[in-house]
Design a protein around this motif. Sequence first.
Motif, PDB file in Angstrom:
ATOM      1  N   LYS B  72       0.834  -1.209   0.000  1.00 55.82           N
ATOM      2  CA  LYS B  72       0.000   0.000   0.000  1.00 55.82           C
ATOM      3  C   LYS B  72       0.865   1.255   0.000  1.00 55.82           C
ATOM      4  CE  LYS B  72      -2.142  -1.078   3.871  1.00 55.82           C
ATOM      5  NZ  LYS B  72      -1.554  -2.360   4.271  1.00 55.82           N
ATOM      6  N   SER B  73       1.838   1.274   0.919  1.00 57.77           N
ATOM      7  CA  SER B  73       2.694   2.459   0.991  1.00 57.77           C
ATOM      8  C   SER B  73       3.515   2.616  -0.277  1.00 57.77           C
ATOM      9  CB  SER B  73       3.627   2.363   2.193  1.00 57.77           C
ATOM     10  OG  SER B  73       2.888   2.369   3.381  1.00 57.77           O
ATOM     11  N   THR B  74       3.967   1.489  -0.803  1.00 59.73           N
ATOM     12  CA  THR B  74       4.747   1.556  -2.036  1.00 59.73           C
ATOM     13  C   THR B  74       3.905   2.198  -3.134  1.00 59.73           C
ATOM     14  OG1 THR B  74       5.818  -0.486  -1.347  1.00 59.73           O
ATOM     15  CG2 THR B  74       6.114   0.176  -3.639  1.00 59.73           C
ATOM     16  N   MET B 184      -3.407  10.027   0.909  1.00 58.65           N
ATOM     17  CA  MET B 184      -3.278   9.887   2.359  1.00 58.65           C
ATOM     18  C   MET B 184      -2.864   8.462   2.700  1.00 58.65           C
ATOM     19  SD  MET B 184      -6.751  11.964   3.344  1.00 58.65           S
ATOM     20  CE  MET B 184      -6.268  12.792   4.828  1.00 58.65           C
ATOM     21  N   ASP B 185      -1.727   8.316   3.364  1.00 56.66           N
ATOM     22  CA  ASP B 185      -1.213   6.987   3.723  1.00 56.66           C
ATOM     23  C   ASP B 185      -1.478   6.714   5.197  1.00 56.66           C
ATOM     24  OD1 ASP B 185       0.035   4.609   4.011  1.00 56.66           O
ATOM     25  OD2 ASP B 185       2.042   5.313   3.514  1.00 56.66           O
ATOM     26  N   GLU B 186      -2.520   5.991   5.484  1.00 53.23           N
ATOM     27  CA  GLU B 186      -2.922   5.694   6.862  1.00 53.23           C
ATOM     28  C   GLU B 186      -2.762   6.903   7.778  1.00 53.23           C
ATOM     29  OE1 GLU B 186      -2.174   1.982   8.540  1.00 53.23           O
ATOM     30  OE2 GLU B 186      -1.358   1.080   6.713  1.00 53.23           O
ATOM     31  N   PRO B 187      -3.404   8.012   7.421  1.00 55.29           N
ATOM     32  CA  PRO B 187      -3.151   9.252   8.163  1.00 55.29           C
ATOM     33  C   PRO B 187      -3.613   9.173   9.609  1.00 55.29           C
ATOM     34  CG  PRO B 187      -5.015   9.530   6.701  1.00 55.29           C
ATOM     35  CD  PRO B 187      -4.415   8.210   6.362  1.00 55.29           C
TER      36      PRO B 187
HETATM   37 MG   LIG Z   1       2.438   1.259   4.844  1.00 55.23          MG
END
Ligand SMILES: [Mg+2]
Lengths: 346, 298
Positions: B72-74, B184-187
Amino acid sequence: MNPHTKWFAIRQELPKKRSILLGILAFLLPLAIWSAVSYVPGMWHPMVRVSDVGHVDYFQVGMLVEREVFDDENKYMQEAGKKQAIGEPSNPIYLPAPHIVVKALITAFQTEPIRRGEPWLHESIFHSVQVIFYGFMLSAIFGVPLGILCGTFAFFSRIIEPFVDFIRYMPAPAFGALMVAFLGINDAPKVAIIFIGTFFQMVLVVGNTTRQLDGALIEAAQTLGANAKNIVSHVIIPGIVPNLYRDMRILLGWAWTYLIVAELIGASSGISWFINQQAKYRNYENVFAAIIIIGIIGLSTDIFLSWIGKHIFPWENRSKSSIFVRITQFIKMQSAKLREQSANAS
Amino acid sequence: MNKLQLPDYKTPDPEVAARFDRIQQRSVVLNVDHLGKVFSGGDGDITALQDICFKVHRREFICVIGPSGCGKSTLIRILAGLDYPTSGQLLLDDEPVEGPSPDRGMVFQGYTLFPWLTVKKNVMFGLRMTGHGKNFAEQEALQWIDLVGLGKFANAYPQELSGGMKQRVAIARALANKPRILLMDEPFGALDAQTRAQMQSYLLQIWRNVDITTLFITHDLDEAIYLADRIIVLGAHPGHIQEIINVPLPRPRSTDQFLDPYFLATKQRIEELIHPPVEDEQEILPMIRMTQSGDDIL
Ligand SMILES: [Mg+2]
Ligand SMILES: Nc1ncnc2c1ncn2[C@@H]1O[C@H](COP(=O)(O)OP(=O)(O)OP(=O)(O)O)[C@@H](O)[C@H]1O
């Protein structure tokens, strides 16, 4: 048990009173040992200060004699039926008692130089501070930007750091003779030694400090449209400034260590010259005084810088607002009061 | 145990279905086209993402969900331009994406406010970097700070704010640049459950008031369903799209919907996708006692 009632608790701050107490003890303990050795008879006192020569022909009043020699001579005198010498136990001349050093701390400033044209103590100190100042400034002017570049761009890190790492293992004083050959015998080689002693360390230390900045801040700035130049000036530099400041305080301490060597190369000068000169005349109390003065200057600069640091980086601790903010608040409050008063009066 | 009778998550109310049709009509903001990412490391290559394809329409709210380590982050870092794909391409308004840019605003999981700047200056940062004047930037910033409800804290430093407040400032900071899409990455990943719920409502409120396309990463099913128009469910090893789910719930959303049968149906489906049932075959071992025998623990 409340950790605050323990003297030893891992990673717990001591109550303020105890911290202060320990800080004071840190100075009092060495002083106490020094006083004990100086004032308690028999604590050490390997010498005897002759107060009456008796019939020993080579003794003189005020002379320091080793206790064994003194006792031997007196035995001879006793056997020969002559008058014995009298003296009191005493420490070697290189360990003057605290009160003598304290006195020297004051008189050293008032004592005229031994030869005309030589500097007074305060002039020597000023000279030393100048050498440190120029050396350290020069080092910071080049070292800080270079360190930041190393910490920011792999290019600079790869091309600069290996060589800097190599040089930093060479003791700065080793360059003394060379610096004199290059720069003459006056202050230039001394400034150069301070520079060499701090510059290479500084590049590496600042490089590391820069690398420690949270990469997410840089990425955030990138997604906000900052270009490389702006990231350096608006993110990296403000981000590391508090740590940079702390690094500089530590490195400034290094500069003082190199000072003593620096001042002895070429034409010796400054506080080290004073120390050597006084040692030559066996005024060891002045030597101690000078060493203590260096300590006082160093410590008070550091305390001052740390105090300043607390106030110029208001975001570093949550409770303290910047001194400037507090001053403006104070002024605003006062002027509001004044206005109120004048309004009431009229 | 009786299984709840749930509707089919794929056939929502006609009204909701009509809304999806309308969204499909809108222009495509982000086009992710056969995207792949391989990390080549010392001990072999890791395929983090494989053949990722999806389109995000204007003012759509997309959630990406998937198990930990599925990429996901990638994915979002590639979308932000902070990392690059090793295959496929990425188009923003039909233009290929090259590196980070203010037209893709990002809110990170960790707190990334600049600690040396006040809230106001943090929000002004992007505007100043993109060449706006100080006065304009300040006006704009204050407006955004008001929008996220932190008007009183404009002159506070980030250290003085709670975690939720920091993330609200981060949202304001990203929005101030008027990006085409907000990433938004797991904000809210680091926030406690209550603050988190509050922040979700805040975010929906902001999203209602601001014309912004959003791509939001989470690993919280409720969060994804509550927020999203569509949910992209990723699977791991290698990271790939398992299903893209149209959330069969009308807008505006409210917390009452957490018990809506459609909500539960959707949740059940995602649950199936990311937590495949585990065979329950573990041997039953005797209980290990931590105390002396004699006290009754049953
Ligand atoms: Mg991540
Ligand atoms: N810089 C990197 N180098 C090598 N492998 C990486 C790198 N970054 C991520 N990976 C690998 O890629 C995969 C996906 O990682 P990623 O961080 O994108 O997962 P994630 O879905 O965000 O996980 P989480 O839910 O824990 O945040 C992981 O297997 C990880 O080990």
